[in-house]
Write an enzyme that holds these catalytic residues in place. Structure first.
Site, short mmCIF file in Angstrom:
data_model
loop_
_atom_site.label_atom_id
_atom_site.label_comp_id
_atom_site.label_asym_id
_atom_site.label_seq_id
_atom_site.Cartn_x
_atom_site.Cartn_y
_atom_site.Cartn_z
CB VAL A 152 41.95 36.50 31.50
CG1 VAL A 152 41.29 37.43 30.49
CG2 VAL A 152 41.18 35.20 31.62
CB CYS A 153 45.74 39.91 33.34
SG CYS A 153 44.29 40.21 34.36
CB THR A 154 49.13 36.42 31.02
OG1 THR A 154 49.41 36.47 32.43
CG2 THR A 154 50.40 36.07 30.26
CG LEU A 202 48.87 43.85 29.90
CD1 LEU A 202 47.58 43.50 30.58
CD2 LEU A 202 49.88 44.38 30.88
#
Ligand code: BEZ
Length: 212
Positions: A44-46, A49
């Site tokens: 999810v973080c990928t 960002l």
């Protein structure tokens, strides 16, 4: 105590993928978005960002500097950025803070121990030119944030700051805005030459002032 709207956003110095920074110097006289993610090399973080990088020009157009933070070390951030760029077809140009000692996370209340002892949650702060907190949002690790919505809020905040208008529910750029209660209808008619529609004495619309 967590930071609340109107509080001064604390300054800090930090190690980032763009070198050492002083937060206030980095922001200069413009707006800022400081947002935390739980961990590098997570799915999810990928996407978050990557989406932020793809919207970089939209943030720049609004004079907003973006800054990400997690408790991962700098070398991990640097390696992960290559994956983000590859998988999300973007170029991450904004700095990512390596907050290994949790200095920034603790200053901004980004660790919620009953959710996770070790990782920052998805906190996001919009900071105005006066260094005051204008928006806070907190999402769980499993839900990616909507960065188009963050831009929408910034548009609304900047309209309020520049034109004394507010924005209604579900407002989108280009739609009519609301005259703030502090402006009388008499003054609003002078101030907004495109016209004022009075639905109720307290509910007055005018076309968005800064569009043709
Ligand atoms: C993610 O970024 O995919 C993620 C991070 C921490 C917990 C769950 C998901």
């Amino acid at each position: 105590m967590s930071l609340r709207l109107g509080d001064i956003a604390p300054n800090f110095q930090a190690k980032t993928t763009a070198g050492d920074i002083d937060f206030y110097e980095y922001l200069g006289s413009g707006w800022g978005v400081l947002f935390s993610h739980p961990a590098d090399y997570t799915p999810v973080c990928t996407t978050e960002l990557g989406k932020t990088a793809l919207l970089q020009q939209e943030f720049a157009k609004r004079n907003v500097k973006v800054l990400a933070v997690s408790v991962d070390p700098l070398d991990k951030h640097v390696g992960w950025v290559k994956d983000i760029n590859e998988t999300q077809n973007c170029k991450v140009d904004f700095p990512i803070i390596a907050d290994e000692d949790r200095k920034v996370a603790n200053l901004y209340g980004m660790i919620h121990p009953n959710s996770s002892e070790n990782f920052t949650v998805r906190s996001l702060f919009v900071i105005g030119p006066d260094k005051k907190v204008k928006l806070t949002i907190t999402y769980p690790a499993s839900t990616g944030r909507n960065f188009v919505e963050v831009l929408r809020v910034i548009d609304s905040l900047q309209l309020t700051a520049n034109y004394s208008v507010a924005t209604p529910a579900d407002w989108k750029g280009g739609e009519d805005v609301i005259v703030v209660p502090a402006v009388s209808t008499e003054d609003a008619i002078k101030k907004f030459p495109k016209g004022v529609k009075v639905v109720k004495p307290y509910l007055r619309y005018t076309p968005q002032p800064n569009v043709e």
